[in-house]
Design a protein around this motif. Structure first.
Motif, PDB file in Angstrom:
ATOM      1  N   MET A  10       6.264  -3.614 -18.433  1.00  0.00           N
ATOM      2  CA  MET A  10       6.855  -3.286 -19.495  1.00  0.00           C
ATOM      3  C   MET A  10       7.682  -2.113 -19.460  1.00  0.00           C
ATOM      4  O   MET A  10       8.847  -1.780 -19.916  1.00  0.00           O
ATOM      5  N   ALA A  11       6.598  -0.864 -19.349  1.00  0.00           N
ATOM      6  CA  ALA A  11       7.199   0.362 -19.344  1.00  0.00           C
ATOM      7  C   ALA A  11       8.104   0.518 -18.045  1.00  0.00           C
ATOM      8  O   ALA A  11       8.977   1.367 -18.273  1.00  0.00           O
ATOM      9  N   THR A  12       7.867   0.015 -16.755  1.00  0.00           N
ATOM     10  CA  THR A  12       8.986  -0.023 -15.718  1.00  0.00           C
ATOM     11  C   THR A  12      10.307  -0.471 -16.349  1.00  0.00           C
ATOM     12  O   THR A  12      11.379   0.185 -15.855  1.00  0.00           O
ATOM     13  N   LEU A  13      10.388  -1.585 -17.003  1.00  0.00           N
ATOM     14  CA  LEU A  13      11.781  -2.293 -17.471  1.00  0.00           C
ATOM     15  C   LEU A  13      12.196  -1.774 -18.427  1.00  0.00           C
ATOM     16  O   LEU A  13      13.340  -1.629 -18.342  1.00  0.00           O
ATOM     17  N   LEU A  14      11.344  -0.825 -19.305  1.00  0.00           N
ATOM     18  CA  LEU A  14      12.035  -0.299 -20.459  1.00  0.00           C
ATOM     19  C   LEU A  14      12.327   1.541 -20.231  1.00  0.00           C
ATOM     20  O   LEU A  14      12.626   2.238 -20.964  1.00  0.00           O
ATOM     21  N   SER A  15      12.125   1.997 -19.041  1.00  0.00           N
ATOM     22  CA  SER A  15      11.888   3.029 -18.547  1.00  0.00           C
ATOM     23  C   SER A  15      13.520   3.538 -18.504  1.00  0.00           C
ATOM     24  O   SER A  15      13.861   4.860 -18.838  1.00  0.00           O
ATOM     25  N   ASP A  16      14.358   2.644 -18.259  1.00  0.00           N
ATOM     26  CA  ASP A  16      15.966   2.883 -18.637  1.00  0.00           C
ATOM     27  C   ASP A  16      16.311   2.911 -19.924  1.00  0.00           C
ATOM     28  O   ASP A  16      16.229   1.722 -20.549  1.00  0.00           O
ATOM     29  N   ALA A  17      16.827   3.996 -20.547  1.00  0.00           N
ATOM     30  CA  ALA A  17      17.196   3.789 -22.075  1.00  0.00           C
ATOM     31  C   ALA A  17      18.405   2.911 -22.395  1.00  0.00           C
ATOM     32  O   ALA A  17      18.537   2.293 -23.671  1.00  0.00           O
ATOM     33  N   GLU A  18      19.018   2.406 -21.402  1.00  0.00           N
ATOM     34  CA  GLU A  18      20.087   1.611 -21.704  1.00  0.00           C
ATOM     35  C   GLU A  18      19.672   0.095 -21.407  1.00  0.00           C
ATOM     36  O   GLU A  18      20.566  -0.907 -21.322  1.00  0.00           O
ATOM     37  N   ALA A  19      18.723   0.042 -20.563  1.00  0.00           N
ATOM     38  CA  ALA A  19      18.206  -1.382 -20.231  1.00  0.00           C
ATOM     39  C   ALA A  19      18.267  -2.333 -21.515  1.00  0.00           C
ATOM     40  O   ALA A  19      17.814  -2.201 -22.580  1.00  0.00           O
ATOM     41  N   PRO A  20      18.813  -3.529 -21.251  1.00  0.00           N
ATOM     42  CA  PRO A  20      18.973  -4.366 -22.319  1.00  0.00           C
ATOM     43  C   PRO A  20      18.138  -5.559 -22.512  1.00  0.00           C
ATOM     44  O   PRO A  20      18.075  -6.619 -22.656  1.00  0.00           O
ATOM     45  N   PHE A  21      16.733  -5.013 -22.625  1.00  0.00           N
ATOM     46  CA  PHE A  21      15.570  -5.702 -22.740  1.00  0.00           C
ATOM     47  C   PHE A  21      14.909  -5.708 -24.111  1.00  0.00           C
ATOM     48  O   PHE A  21      14.774  -4.454 -24.514  1.00  0.00           O
ATOM     49  N   GLY A  36       0.826  -1.168   0.240  1.00  0.00           N
ATOM     50  CA  GLY A  36      -0.172  -0.055   0.016  1.00  0.00           C
ATOM     51  C   GLY A  36       0.922   1.168  -0.182  1.00  0.00           C
ATOM     52  O   GLY A  36       0.292   2.448   0.164  1.00  0.00           O
ATOM     53  N   GLN A  37       2.125   1.256  -0.205  1.00  0.00           N
ATOM     54  CA  GLN A  37       3.035   2.192   0.015  1.00  0.00           C
ATOM     55  C   GLN A  37       3.654   2.827  -1.422  1.00  0.00           C
ATOM     56  O   GLN A  37       3.631   1.740  -2.399  1.00  0.00           O
ATOM     57  N   LEU A  38       3.894   3.905  -1.571  1.00  0.00           N
ATOM     58  CA  LEU A  38       4.442   4.516  -2.806  1.00  0.00           C
ATOM     59  C   LEU A  38       5.773   3.832  -2.806  1.00  0.00           C
ATOM     60  O   LEU A  38       6.259   3.834  -4.200  1.00  0.00           O
ATOM     61  N   GLY A  39       6.651   3.668  -1.992  1.00  0.00           N
ATOM     62  CA  GLY A  39       8.027   2.976  -1.988  1.00  0.00           C
ATOM     63  C   GLY A  39       8.026   1.658  -2.697  1.00  0.00           C
ATOM     64  O   GLY A  39       9.059   1.156  -2.643  1.00  0.00           O
ATOM     65  N   PHE A  40       6.943   1.118  -2.819  1.00  0.00           N
ATOM     66  CA  PHE A  40       6.737  -0.488  -3.017  1.00  0.00           C
ATOM     67  C   PHE A  40       7.350  -0.632  -4.499  1.00  0.00           C
ATOM     68  O   PHE A  40       8.354  -1.536  -4.732  1.00  0.00           O
ATOM     69  N   MET A  41       7.174   0.230  -5.532  1.00  0.00           N
ATOM     70  CA  MET A  41       7.534   0.094  -6.819  1.00  0.00           C
ATOM     71  C   MET A  41       8.852   0.527  -6.960  1.00  0.00           C
ATOM     72  O   MET A  41       9.833  -0.286  -7.851  1.00  0.00           O
ATOM     73  N   SER A  42       9.588   1.307  -6.104  1.00  0.00           N
ATOM     74  CA  SER A  42      11.068   1.500  -5.801  1.00  0.00           C
ATOM     75  C   SER A  42      11.737   0.406  -5.382  1.00  0.00           C
ATOM     76  O   SER A  42      12.851   0.029  -5.945  1.00  0.00           O
ATOM     77  N   LYS A  43      11.107  -0.411  -4.717  1.00  0.00           N
ATOM     78  CA  LYS A  43      11.721  -1.726  -3.955  1.00  0.00           C
ATOM     79  C   LYS A  43      12.036  -2.569  -5.284  1.00  0.00           C
ATOM     80  O   LYS A  43      13.026  -3.197  -5.411  1.00  0.00           O
ATOM     81  N   ILE A  44      11.121  -2.920  -6.036  1.00  0.00           N
ATOM     82  CA  ILE A  44      11.068  -3.796  -7.245  1.00  0.00           C
ATOM     83  C   ILE A  44      12.135  -3.033  -8.191  1.00  0.00           C
ATOM     84  O   ILE A  44      12.672  -3.784  -8.888  1.00  0.00           O
ATOM     85  N   ARG A  45      12.026  -1.560  -8.357  1.00  0.00           N
ATOM     86  CA  ARG A  45      13.145  -0.931  -9.307  1.00  0.00           C
ATOM     87  C   ARG A  45      14.178  -1.413  -8.935  1.00  0.00           C
ATOM     88  O   ARG A  45      15.123  -1.413  -9.820  1.00  0.00           O
ATOM     89  N   GLU A  46      14.731  -1.156  -7.612  1.00  0.00           N
ATOM     90  CA  GLU A  46      16.083  -1.700  -7.253  1.00  0.00           C
ATOM     91  C   GLU A  46      16.460  -2.967  -7.560  1.00  0.00           C
ATOM     92  O   GLU A  46      17.742  -2.926  -7.873  1.00  0.00           O
ATOM     93  N   GLU A  47      15.627  -3.905  -7.676  1.00  0.00           N
ATOM     94  CA  GLU A  47      16.067  -5.209  -7.798  1.00  0.00           C
ATOM     95  C   GLU A  47      16.341  -5.255  -9.310  1.00  0.00           C
ATOM     96  O   GLU A  47      17.415  -5.866  -9.738  1.00  0.00           O
ATOM     97  N   VAL A  48      15.683  -4.697 -10.091  1.00  0.00           N
ATOM     98  CA  VAL A  48      15.810  -4.676 -11.636  1.00  0.00           C
ATOM     99  C   VAL A  48      16.926  -3.748 -11.928  1.00  0.00           C
ATOM    100  O   VAL A  48      17.835  -4.223 -13.036  1.00  0.00           O
ATOM    101  N   ASP A  49      17.178  -2.801 -11.299  1.00  0.00           N
ATOM    102  CA  ASP A  49      18.509  -1.929 -11.502  1.00  0.00           C
ATOM    103  C   ASP A  49      19.720  -2.825 -11.123  1.00  0.00           C
ATOM    104  O   ASP A  49      20.747  -2.859 -11.864  1.00  0.00           O
ATOM    105  N   VAL A  50      19.781  -3.502 -10.075  1.00  0.00           N
ATOM    106  CA  VAL A  50      20.909  -4.403  -9.804  1.00  0.00           C
ATOM    107  C   VAL A  50      20.844  -5.515 -11.047  1.00  0.00           C
ATOM    108  O   VAL A  50      21.943  -5.712 -11.204  1.00  0.00           O
ATOM    109  N   LEU A  51      20.005  -5.813 -11.335  1.00  0.00           N
ATOM    110  CA  LEU A  51      19.965  -6.931 -12.611  1.00  0.00           C
ATOM    111  C   LEU A  51      20.444  -6.242 -13.812  1.00  0.00           C
ATOM    112  O   LEU A  51      21.252  -6.855 -14.668  1.00  0.00           O
ATOM    113  N   VAL A  52      20.189  -5.111 -14.193  1.00  0.00           N
ATOM    114  CA  VAL A  52      20.438  -4.343 -15.392  1.00  0.00           C
ATOM    115  C   VAL A  52      22.247  -4.186 -15.184  1.00  0.00           C
ATOM    116  O   VAL A  52      22.974  -4.478 -16.106  1.00  0.00           O
ATOM    117  N   ASP A  53      22.634  -3.857 -13.909  1.00  0.00           N
ATOM    118  CA  ASP A  53      24.171  -3.377 -13.740  1.00  0.00           C
ATOM    119  C   ASP A  53      24.854  -4.732 -13.849  1.00  0.00           C
ATOM    120  O   ASP A  53      25.865  -4.888 -14.569  1.00  0.00           O
TER     121      ASP A  53
END
Length: 524
Positions: free
Chosen positions: A250-261, A196-213
């Protein structure tokens, strides 16, 4: 895409480039060493590399349709498959010690730079640990110094502080090794505290960012470009809110222009667009689902009309599975006829062998490119499989009812199955009109008429009901092909239709009941 991979790999080797490597075997130790003590650098030579590797991930939305957050299923599938591809250990070490590649300054070709700070900290901890252990041993073992409690305190403090830092690092790696990214996201999605919090998606985004790195690190290590290809299917079988959730993921994963997806979205727009228009994601786009798709999809590819050769290949692939089933039936018949098995009922083997012969003949007509029946096969592979699966059932039922003495051939039965699959609404209307004509008083027997003449006679009435039957009419194929099918190539009569109606299993009979109700109300 695999051919493109192999061709680029071969051309890069011919150019004299170094051979790519993967984190397996001895190269795994090299990867762990580089992860711990070196920082990757994106050089000009790396940017010029043309060889690449595609990591294919198949995501069937239907498998996750029952969960509350379908988009979380997409992210967990991505994390799980990447972890599976590279191994759990490199990804766990990267979580603790890894770093994202940085771009080289100038035209330097050095791809690895020593992490000076990490090395100094490690050597400092090891030196402090050694000094603490030495002081502690001296304070405990050397005579005359045993009574100095200050040395014992200093030695134990130095050893415990340095040792605990090293142990904490090792425990962090072990924790990431045992608890995968998939489990972390599942734990977050199940937690009401985060959902129920706004920070929920940021937690998911952090995991995806680690994966991209991590993927960027592995690009430099493997000496090739990496692209994760997600093939999304089954989306048109899910509820509208689930469909919108996948597009948001899909929009979340592709928000980074350098994402290799790379997303391969295999959908039927005529099904997806109404789903999107029912959700809140259309606000601001004039409730136009097609406009939303045009903005979400960067490379649309609408599959052209299937040619005759492709349709025959699709039929051949579907028939091959049915032949396997028939061979198993024949083998079972042979086994049952051997001594030790109970004797079959009289005539059972003869009837089954006749059914197999009829099925083979129907499939031969269906697969014969010179037969006019093959021109009416649908373009959709799913419809072709439905036809191929229905023909054996229809023929066996027909033989059971008529005992082989009917007036129909296997080719005619196969044509009837194709007719019911391609034009269910028009065929149901014609059969309903035929049934109503036989029930009239005085009875007007239409047995001598053809189905096409019956349909043409009542086409005006169907046109008047097109608004009530709009969704059912949308199931039909080309109406001109329907006319050619019944009037020229397969002129089924009323008597044949009555005989086949009792064995028709691929026609929804509730459509006829709805039509009968509408006709009765119209005549009140």
């Amino acid at each position: 895409m695999r051919e493109e991979m192999s061709q680029r790999e071969a051309s890069e080797l011919l150019r004299g480039q170094r051979k790519p490597r993967s984190p397996h075997g001895w190269d795994l130790l090299v990867a762990l060493w580089l992860l711990a003590f070196y920082e990757p650098v994106v050089t000009e030579g790396h940017l010029r590399r043309k060889n690449l590797e595609f990591i294919f991930i198949r995501f069937s939305a239907w498998e996750f349709a029952g969960c509350d957050k379908l988009w979380a299923g997409l992210v967990t599938t991505l994390c799980h498959r990447v972890r599976q591809h590279f191994g759990a250990l490199p990804l766990s070490v990267f979580h603790v010690l890894g770093s994202r590649p940085r771009f080289a300054s100038g035209f330097s070709q050095r791809e690895w730079i020593l992490k000076t700070g990490t090395c100094l900290r490690l050597w400092g901890l090891l030196l402090l640990l050694g000094v603490g252990i030495a002081i502690l041993l001296v304070a405990l073992l050397v005579p005359g110094i045993k009574d100095h409690h200050a040395l014992k305190v200093v030695g134990s403090a130095a050893a415990s502080l340095s040792g605990s830092s090293l142990v904490l690092g090792a425990l962090s790696i072990l924790k990431n090794f045992l608890v995968s990214e998939k489990k972390k996201i599942e734990r977050l999605t199940n937690s009401e505290r985060f959902a129920g919090q706004l920070g929920f998606m940021s937690k998911i985004r952090e995991e995806v960012d680690v994966l991209v790195d991590f993927l960027a690190f592995m690009e430099v290590f493997e000496r090739r470009r990496l692209r994760v290809v997600l093939e999304i299917t089954g989306l048109d079988l899910c509820y509208p809110e689930k469909v919108a959730g996948v597009f948001n993921a899909m929009a979340t994963l592709l928000s980074d222009a350098e994402a290799p997806f790379i997303f391969l979205l295999a959908v039927d727009p005529s099904v997806i667009v109404p789903c999107l228009e029912q959700t809140g994601c259309m606000k601001g786009l004039a409730d136009n689902g097609y406009l939303y798709l045009n903005r979400a999809v960067s490379l649309p590819f609408s599959i052209p009309e299937t040619g005759a050769r492709s349709r025959l290949r699709s039929v051949e692939a579907a028939i091959r599975t049915r032949e396997d089933l028939m061979y198993r039936v024949i083998a079972a018949n042979v086994a049952k006829s051997r001594p030790g098995h109970a004797p079959a009922a009289p005539g059972w083997k003869e009837a089954d062998s006749e059914a197999v012969a009829w099925i083979h003949e129907a499939f031969r007509c269906l697969h014969d490119g010179s037969d006019v029946l093959s021109r009416y096969l649908p373009d959709n592979g799913a419809n072709v499989r439905r036809i191929v699966n229905t023909i054996p059932i229809t023929l066996r039922l027909l033989l059971h009812r008529c005992g082989g003495a009917g007036i129909l051939s296997p080719r005619a039965a196969a044509a009837w199955v194709v007719l019911a699959d391609r034009w269910p609404c028009r065929l149901s209307w014609t059969l309903q009109c035929l049934e109503d004509a036989g029930q009239c008083i005085p009875a007007a027997d239409p047995s001598g008429k053809s189905l096409w003449s019956i349909f043409r006679e009542h086409a005006g009435e169907l046109s008047a009901l097109r608004q009530a039957l709009g969704k059912v009419l949308s199931l039909d194929g080309d109406p001109e092909l329907f006319q050619a099918f019944l009037s020229r190539d397969f002129p089924f009569g009323a008597a044949e239709a009555r005989e086949l109606l009792g064995v028709t299993v691929n026609l929804d009979h509730s459509i006829r009941r709805q039509m009968g109700t509408l006709r009765a109300l119209d005549r009140l």
